[in-house]
Design a protein around this motif. Structure first.
Motif, PDB file in Angstrom:
ATOM      1  N   GLY A  61       0.830  -1.189   0.000  1.00 28.65           N
ATOM      2  CA  GLY A  61       0.000   0.000   0.000  1.00 28.65           C
ATOM      3  C   GLY A  61       0.867   1.243   0.000  1.00 28.65           C
ATOM      4  N   TYR A  62       0.237   2.396  -0.219  1.00 28.74           N
ATOM      5  CA  TYR A  62       0.985   3.651  -0.337  1.00 28.74           C
ATOM      6  C   TYR A  62       0.250   4.750   0.432  1.00 28.74           C
ATOM      7  CZ  TYR A  62       3.077   1.158  -4.270  1.00 28.74           C
ATOM      8  OH  TYR A  62       3.705   0.221  -5.052  1.00 28.74           O
ATOM      9  N   THR A  63       1.030   5.557   1.163  1.00 30.44           N
ATOM     10  CA  THR A  63       0.458   6.738   1.817  1.00 30.44           C
ATOM     11  C   THR A  63       1.033   8.003   1.203  1.00 30.44           C
ATOM     12  OG1 THR A  63       2.131   6.609   3.570  1.00 30.44           O
ATOM     13  CG2 THR A  63      -0.036   5.632   4.025  1.00 30.44           C
ATOM     14  N   LEU A  64       0.193   9.033   1.159  1.00 27.93           N
ATOM     15  CA  LEU A  64       0.599  10.333   0.629  1.00 27.93           C
ATOM     16  C   LEU A  64       0.495  11.364   1.736  1.00 27.93           C
ATOM     17  CD1 LEU A  64       1.306  12.245  -1.765  1.00 27.93           C
ATOM     18  CD2 LEU A  64      -1.166  12.483  -2.140  1.00 27.93           C
ATOM     19  N   ASP A  65       1.601  12.025   2.036  1.00 27.62           N
ATOM     20  CA  ASP A  65       1.605  13.144   2.971  1.00 27.62           C
ATOM     21  C   ASP A  65       1.068  14.363   2.228  1.00 27.62           C
ATOM     22  OD1 ASP A  65       2.596  15.592   4.325  1.00 27.62           O
ATOM     23  OD2 ASP A  65       3.611  14.172   5.648  1.00 27.62           O
ATOM     24  N   LEU A  66      -0.045  14.903   2.688  1.00 34.04           N
ATOM     25  CA  LEU A  66      -0.698  15.990   1.956  1.00 34.04           C
ATOM     26  C   LEU A  66       0.070  17.297   2.041  1.00 34.04           C
ATOM     27  CD1 LEU A  66      -4.455  15.339   2.866  1.00 34.04           C
ATOM     28  CD2 LEU A  66      -3.120  14.462   0.942  1.00 34.04           C
ATOM     29  N   ASP A  67       0.985  17.418   3.001  1.00 32.63           N
ATOM     30  CA  ASP A  67       1.793  18.638   3.121  1.00 32.63           C
ATOM     31  C   ASP A  67       3.041  18.570   2.248  1.00 32.63           C
ATOM     32  OD1 ASP A  67       0.119  19.992   4.992  1.00 32.63           O
ATOM     33  OD2 ASP A  67       0.881  18.671   6.564  1.00 32.63           O
ATOM     34  N   THR A  68       3.784  17.491   2.351  1.00 32.89           N
ATOM     35  CA  THR A  68       5.017  17.360   1.571  1.00 32.89           C
ATOM     36  C   THR A  68       4.763  16.823   0.173  1.00 32.89           C
ATOM     37  OG1 THR A  68       5.450  15.087   2.312  1.00 32.89           O
ATOM     38  CG2 THR A  68       6.271  16.881   3.702  1.00 32.89           C
ATOM     39  N   LYS A  69       3.569  16.233  -0.034  1.00 34.57           N
ATOM     40  CA  LYS A  69       3.189  15.623  -1.315  1.00 34.57           C
ATOM     41  C   LYS A  69       4.147  14.490  -1.700  1.00 34.57           C
ATOM     42  CE  LYS A  69       0.964  19.842  -3.002  1.00 34.57           C
ATOM     43  NZ  LYS A  69       1.186  20.581  -1.764  1.00 34.57           N
ATOM     44  N   CYS A  70       4.615  13.779  -0.697  1.00 32.70           N
ATOM     45  CA  CYS A  70       5.510  12.642  -0.922  1.00 32.70           C
ATOM     46  C   CYS A  70       4.783  11.336  -0.597  1.00 32.70           C
ATOM     47  CB  CYS A  70       6.763  12.753  -0.055  1.00 32.70           C
ATOM     48  SG  CYS A  70       7.883  14.072  -0.556  1.00 32.70           S
ATOM     49  N   TRP A  71       4.990  10.332  -1.459  1.00 33.78           N
ATOM     50  CA  TRP A  71       4.417   9.012  -1.251  1.00 33.78           C
ATOM     51  C   TRP A  71       5.402   8.143  -0.462  1.00 33.78           C
ATOM     52  CZ3 TRP A  71      -0.461   7.565  -2.485  1.00 33.78           C
ATOM     53  CH2 TRP A  71      -1.159   8.338  -3.425  1.00 33.78           C
ATOM     54  N   THR A  72       4.842   7.217   0.322  1.00 31.31           N
ATOM     55  CA  THR A  72       5.627   6.218   1.042  1.00 31.31           C
ATOM     56  C   THR A  72       5.024   4.846   0.778  1.00 31.31           C
ATOM     57  OG1 THR A  72       6.159   7.790   2.805  1.00 31.31           O
ATOM     58  CG2 THR A  72       6.484   5.452   3.282  1.00 31.31           C
ATOM     59  N   ARG A  73       5.870   3.889   0.447  1.00 32.18           N
ATOM     60  CA  ARG A  73       5.426   2.529   0.169  1.00 32.18           C
ATOM     61  C   ARG A  73       5.437   1.713   1.464  1.00 32.18           C
ATOM     62  NH1 ARG A  73       7.509  -2.550  -1.318  1.00 32.18           N
ATOM     63  NH2 ARG A  73       6.456  -3.556  -3.096  1.00 32.18           N
ATOM     64  N   HIS A  74       4.385   0.898   1.679  1.00 26.21           N
ATOM     65  CA  HIS A  74       4.269   0.097   2.879  1.00 26.21           C
ATOM     66  C   HIS A  74       4.039  -1.371   2.511  1.00 26.21           C
ATOM     67  CE1 HIS A  74       3.761   3.744   5.378  1.00 26.21           C
ATOM     68  NE2 HIS A  74       3.041   4.188   4.357  1.00 26.21           N
ATOM     69  N   THR A  75       4.716  -2.256   3.215  1.00 27.63           N
ATOM     70  CA  THR A  75       4.455  -3.688   3.085  1.00 27.63           C
ATOM     71  C   THR A  75       3.345  -4.061   4.064  1.00 27.63           C
ATOM     72  OG1 THR A  75       6.735  -4.162   2.451  1.00 27.63           O
ATOM     73  CG2 THR A  75       5.428  -5.997   3.302  1.00 27.63           C
ATOM     74  N   LEU A  76       2.288  -4.693   3.555  1.00 31.54           N
ATOM     75  CA  LEU A  76       1.138  -5.061   4.370  1.00 31.54           C
ATOM     76  C   LEU A  76       1.262  -6.516   4.783  1.00 31.54           C
ATOM     77  CD1 LEU A  76      -1.630  -3.322   2.221  1.00 31.54           C
ATOM     78  CD2 LEU A  76      -0.123  -2.319   3.956  1.00 31.54           C
ATOM     79  N   ARG A  77       1.037  -6.775   6.069  1.00 31.53           N
ATOM     80  CA  ARG A  77       1.187  -8.120   6.602  1.00 31.53           C
ATOM     81  C   ARG A  77      -0.166  -8.809   6.725  1.00 31.53           C
ATOM     82  NH1 ARG A  77       4.561  -4.841   9.779  1.00 31.53           N
ATOM     83  NH2 ARG A  77       2.965  -4.683  11.392  1.00 31.53           N
ATOM     84  N   GLY A  78      -0.133 -10.052   7.188  1.00 31.13           N
ATOM     85  CA  GLY A  78      -1.364 -10.781   7.435  1.00 31.13           C
ATOM     86  C   GLY A  78      -1.881 -11.500   6.213  1.00 31.13           C
ATOM     87  N   SER A  79      -3.216 -11.643   6.161  1.00 31.69           N
ATOM     88  CA  SER A  79      -3.885 -12.397   5.089  1.00 31.69           C
ATOM     89  C   SER A  79      -4.698 -11.444   4.228  1.00 31.69           C
ATOM     90  CB  SER A  79      -4.797 -13.475   5.684  1.00 31.69           C
ATOM     91  OG  SER A  79      -4.074 -14.351   6.517  1.00 31.69           O
ATOM     92  N   PRO A  80      -4.116 -10.933   3.133  1.00 30.05           N
ATOM     93  CA  PRO A  80      -4.833  -9.957   2.300  1.00 30.05           C
ATOM     94  C   PRO A  80      -5.876 -10.637   1.427  1.00 30.05           C
ATOM     95  CG  PRO A  80      -2.722 -10.450   1.310  1.00 30.05           C
ATOM     96  CD  PRO A  80      -2.756 -11.194   2.625  1.00 30.05           C
ATOM     97  N   PRO A  81      -6.870  -9.864   0.950  1.00 28.20           N
ATOM     98  CA  PRO A  81      -7.817 -10.417  -0.016  1.00 28.20           C
ATOM     99  C   PRO A  81      -7.142 -10.651  -1.357  1.00 28.20           C
ATOM    100  CG  PRO A  81      -8.194  -8.077   0.267  1.00 28.20           C
ATOM    101  CD  PRO A  81      -7.155  -8.468   1.272  1.00 28.20           C
ATOM    102  N   THR A  82      -7.743 -11.532  -2.145  1.00 30.15           N
ATOM    103  CA  THR A  82      -7.233 -11.775  -3.491  1.00 30.15           C
ATOM    104  C   THR A  82      -7.409 -10.518  -4.333  1.00 30.15           C
ATOM    105  OG1 THR A  82      -7.883 -14.079  -3.284  1.00 30.15           O
ATOM    106  CG2 THR A  82      -7.421 -13.267  -5.504  1.00 30.15           C
ATOM    107  N   SER A  83      -6.435 -10.200  -5.150  1.00 29.90           N
ATOM    108  CA  SER A  83      -6.544  -9.025  -6.020  1.00 29.90           C
ATOM    109  C   SER A  83      -7.694  -9.220  -7.008  1.00 29.90           C
ATOM    110  CB  SER A  83      -5.236  -8.820  -6.787  1.00 29.90           C
ATOM    111  OG  SER A  83      -4.169  -8.615  -5.898  1.00 29.90           O
ATOM    112  N   THR A  84      -8.650  -8.329  -6.998  1.00 28.02           N
ATOM    113  CA  THR A  84      -9.814  -8.415  -7.874  1.00 28.02           C
ATOM    114  C   THR A  84     -10.263  -7.022  -8.276  1.00 28.02           C
ATOM    115  OG1 THR A  84     -11.312  -8.383  -5.962  1.00 28.02           O
ATOM    116  CG2 THR A  84     -10.696 -10.553  -6.816  1.00 28.02           C
ATOM    117  N   SER A  85     -11.109  -6.956  -9.292  1.00 30.13           N
ATOM    118  CA  SER A  85     -11.791  -5.711  -9.637  1.00 30.13           C
ATOM    119  C   SER A  85     -13.206  -5.772  -9.059  1.00 30.13           C
ATOM    120  CB  SER A  85     -11.844  -5.529 -11.155  1.00 30.13           C
ATOM    121  OG  SER A  85     -12.634  -6.537 -11.745  1.00 30.13           O
ATOM    122  N   GLY A  86     -13.823  -4.642  -8.987  1.00 29.23           N
ATOM    123  CA  GLY A  86     -15.195  -4.603  -8.490  1.00 29.23           C
ATOM    124  C   GLY A  86     -15.323  -4.839  -7.013  1.00 29.23           C
TER     125      GLY A  86
END
Length: 362
Positions: A61-86
């Motif tokens: 996942g990615y977070t955006l700091d609204l002040d600096t306008k910089c993105w940060t990448r995050h590794t998500l742990r646990g059991s994520p849902p399957t990648s899908t549309s809709g």
């Protein structure tokens, strides 16, 4: 009385306004191109983006700091849902007890349900993400879950999620409202009136303000690339509002400069802002619209600053205290191109600007 008037002024759309648009600069940590993704405003004021197509795994996942306008990448742990549309998603904020201090504090959960992929079909899975620990967990719920994809999802208070519309593969459209009660983790169907109810639809939008859910646009026919012309009496300005407490629908045509007769907007985004909502993106739409709930008034809102290309299936989130909408990603179907860009749309009171300019004149 003065305080009441000032609060009403802050809450309502001004009499004259536009959006000042600024593109967020591209950096190496920007999220890759995507559409059908999800965006949320976190409690700490950052924007969070996750999921989407083409084939973006839900372990990043990615977070955006609204002040600096910089993105940060995050590794998500646990059991994520399957990648899908809709897939349908909504954020819930509640008051919980801090296990370390014993004091009450705000707690946020990001919920995700369903989705579809050609290889795996419909997924009835329910997951939630803790944005403090970046940990996924699968959630079990009782009752009959909605067997649909491309539904809208909204938070109703701090303890319920409401899912409306959607489709089951290419066979069935849904006109029911499903409610997930979070304390009991139980699915149910909300009983609603037939009068003024919208047609069954998918790829529509919904926002919830208080106990009212506002539904706009979408497709109401399967096996086609265009929504049915003439839906809701042939008025593209039509919205449906559901009182979630009483289950009563009502239809509002709205006045003013809205999408227009026979508008065919789907795959768009709607976010609540001020005393109404903002609609942007979607098929056959290169405009930004606002609808004022209190005045039943549409506006086609002018834009200054950077231009963004038309797009379908973007994500958008409102930042009310900044009078800001943040638009991310989306798809340009004609060129089969996905976007990795982001834009700030800041609502500016042009009446106040004109008054300041007039006062500055000698």
């Amino acid at each position: 009385e003065a305080a009441r008037r000032e609060e009403a002024r802050r809450r309502c759309f001004p009499s004259s306004y536009h959006f000042k648009v600024a593109q967020v600069g591209w950096r190496a940590d920007n999220p890759p191109p995507r559409y059908h993704h999800h965006s949320f405003l976190l409690l700490d004021g950052r924007l969070f983006v996750v999921g989407g197509c083409p084939s973006e795994a839900n372990d990043v996942g990615y977070t955006l700091d609204l002040d600096t306008k910089c993105w940060t990448r995050h590794t998500l742990r646990g059991s994520p849902p399957t990648s899908t549309s809709g897939q349908s998603s909504a954020a819930i904020t509640l008051t919980a007890t801090n296990p370390h201090t014993g004091l009450p504090e705000l707690k946020q959960w990001l919920y995700f349900y369903g989705g579809y992929s050609p290889s795996r079909g419909f997924s009835p899975s329910l997951h939630r993400l803790d944005p403090l620990t970046w940990t996924w967990e699968a959630v079990e719920a009782t009752g009959a879950p909605p067997p649909f994809t491309a539904m809208s999802a909204v938070a109703w208070g701090s303890d319920r999620l409401v899912f409306y519309g959607g489709r089951s593969a290419m066979t069935t459209l849904n006109a029911l409202c499903f409610v997930l009660d979070l304390p009991s983790m139980e699915w149910s169907v909300l009983e609603t009136s037939a009068d003024a109810a919208p047609s069954a639809r998918f790829w529509h939008s919904a926002v919830c303000v208080g106990s009212e859910m506002w539904v706009y646009g979408g497709m109401d026919r399967l096996g086609s690339t265009e929504p049915t012309p003439g839906r809701d009496g042939g008025e593209g300005n039509a919205l449906h509002c559901l009182d979630l407490e009483s289950g009563q629908w009502r239809l509002l045509q709205g006045r003013g400069a809205g999408p227009g007769r026979n508008a065919r907007i789907y795959g768009h985004q709607a976010v609540a802002l001020k005393s109404g909502m903002v609609i942007l993106g979607g098929h056959a739409n290169d405009q930004v619209y606002t609808f004022d709930f209190e005045r039943s008034l549409w506006r086609t809102v002018g834009r200054v600053g950077d231009e963004f290309p038309p797009r379908i299936f973007p994500a958008a989130v409102a930042v009310p205290e900044r009078e800001l909408v943040v638009l991310t990603g989306g798809q340009w179907r004609k060129q089969n191109r996905s976007f990795d860009d982001s834009y700030f749309l800041h609502l500016e009171n042009t009446e106040a600007s004109r008054d300041a300019h007039h006062d500055a004149k000698p």
